[in-house]
Design an enzyme around this catalytic site. Structure first.
Site, PDB file in Angstrom:
ATOM      1  N   LYS A 179       1.109  -0.782   0.059  1.00  0.00           N
ATOM      2  CA  LYS A 179      -0.095  -0.103   0.372  1.00  0.00           C
ATOM      3  C   LYS A 179       0.843   1.238  -0.189  1.00  0.00           C
ATOM      4  CE  LYS A 179      -3.810  -2.115   1.740  1.00  0.00           C
ATOM      5  NZ  LYS A 179      -3.138  -3.712   1.998  1.00  0.00           N
ATOM      6  N   ARG A 180       2.012   0.943  -0.761  1.00  0.00           N
ATOM      7  CA  ARG A 180       2.468   2.467  -0.743  1.00  0.00           C
ATOM      8  C   ARG A 180       2.342   3.474  -1.734  1.00  0.00           C
ATOM      9  NH1 ARG A 180       4.522  -0.860   3.067  1.00  0.00           N
ATOM     10  NH2 ARG A 180       7.196  -0.456   2.837  1.00  0.00           N
TER      11      ARG A 180
END
Lengths: 270, 270
Positions: free
Chosen positions: B96-97
């Site tokens: 979830k960057r």
């Protein structure tokens, strides 16, 4: 650390400068590449040269993860070095994390407890239960992305949600969350005219402001519209300071650039 | 890997199961804690027991970062093990960057090139230039958060933006981005009724679907509304499979749970 301690440090140093430790091995001086841990050696030299001019350091985790385990070791050594040598300095893990509740708890443990950063940046897209695990850590801060400094900020953040821009909805909604007194916000300097509106919603919250310098934002404009009675601003500069020179004199040149910013800030604080 | 290869694997295994490798040392069998790398030993046993029933594995990076350098080593060993022993399996770094362009490039390097995952999950809040560096990596996939499975999804994702829910705006906008053919999306199973609308916007894109099982979503409902002609679904289960037992028999029990899901999927694929 408390915001009061942070404000005290700002007044002592006459500075609200945050230095971004975004180390790229392609950009650091050649002679460091022969050391055992070039990233840490670079950071250590920058910190030694600037710690009296900056109130915060902000390593962006991407630049460490890009070097795998070695990078993670450099990050750990860097935060330990700051916490030991300069415990008064506010530290920010610029990680932009955020996940479902039990997973966010793991990130909060990693950055705020084990690595012992004072704060971590968090993305708001997944809402309340993705942020509250960070907020639950006592005497630590969660810096929520509100209005970022990049072009893509206009894709969603400034779009109107029920008659109000998304970034404002994010700020207003987050004020209802548990332990919201532990919130700070990222607001880009490239959008100085937005600060007036933001200060109406959060008059005193600290804002972490990227985008001064390399990205084109103006320090004086940001301060004009964004400064609160407790200062409430941390102005970040990364590339403009740490890559001021790529020669042997890199840390002196970094100090010169940091000093220029500190002197501007000192004028503003008067 | 291509989506065609992924679909072929789905038809061969009669499964579109993704297993989430979210290892918590407090939940794994006691006897593993005496080994040199308990997290890797746990993952290895789970992979050995389930690789013919699953088409994808998804380690969530939070669970590895929570153990610092040791955790990062476990993650590296896990992805190398999958890539060597089962190169047909699709791997997802659930990270979830998302950050400004040059920083997202560093994350893309870390996960898609160095660790050699087939895909990485990315948060959309920072817009186009925060996602495109991931999309630029050839033969790799970017799995964009659209509608997540948690309660907080209703804070912003389902809010109306210019007359359309934010998650729909995210999907529609992302279709315009460069290399958008490398996009997949996260859509939670807990919101099965939304799949019909989503399929109108992206008829064939692969959707990574968390929330079946522990979080209450229904497999048959998701398939009814979400399945496309190329299947287009990866159904994730983490806790329901990997923690089916906390005793010596944990991997056999995990296989039993995975087999139940595979058999349900086989029925649906008919």
């Amino acid at each position: 650390m408390t915001t009061q301690q942070l404000t005290e440090q700002i007044h002592q140093k006459k500075s609200f400068l945050c230095i971004g430790l975004d180390v790229d091995l392609n950009k650091i001086p050649q002679h460091l590449l022969n050391t055992e841990d070039p990233i840490f050696e670079f950071n250590k030299a920058i910190i030694d040269a600037t710690h009296d001019l900056a109130v915060a350091y902000k390593p962006n985790t991407a630049f460490y993860e890009a070097y795998g385990i070695k990078g993670w070791i450099s990050l750990e050594k860097t935060i330990h070095y700051i916490n030991e040598k300069h415990p008064e300095i506010f530290t920010i893990a610029d990680a932009k994390r955020g996940d479902i509740g039990n997973t966010s708890s793991m990130y909060a443990k990693a950055f705020l407890e084990d690595l012992a950063f004072d704060s971590v940046t968090v993305a708001p897209y997944m809402g309340k239960d993705s942020v509250e695990p960070f907020l639950a850590v006592k005497d630590k801060f969660t810096i929520l992305l509100a209005l970022t400094s990049n072009e893509g900020a206009f894709d969603f953040q400034t779009k109107s949600v029920d008659g109000k821009e998304l970034y404002k909805q994010v700020i207003e909604t987050s004020k209802q969350w548990k332990n919201s007194e532990n919130l700070m916000y990222v607001v880009g300097a490239t959008k100085a005219e937005y600060f007036t509106e933001i200060r109406k919603i959060i008059p005193t919250s600290f804002l972490l402001v990227p985008g001064v310098g390399a990205q084109g934002g103006s320090l004086s404009e940001v301060c004009k519209y964004g400064m609160s009675e407790n200062v409430g601003l941390l102005i970040n500069s990364s590339r403009g300071i740490i890559y001021a020179s790529q020669q042997q004199d890199f840390s002196e040149k970094a100090r010169e650039e940091a000093l220029k910013m500190q002197q501007e800030m000192e004028q503003i604080l008067k």
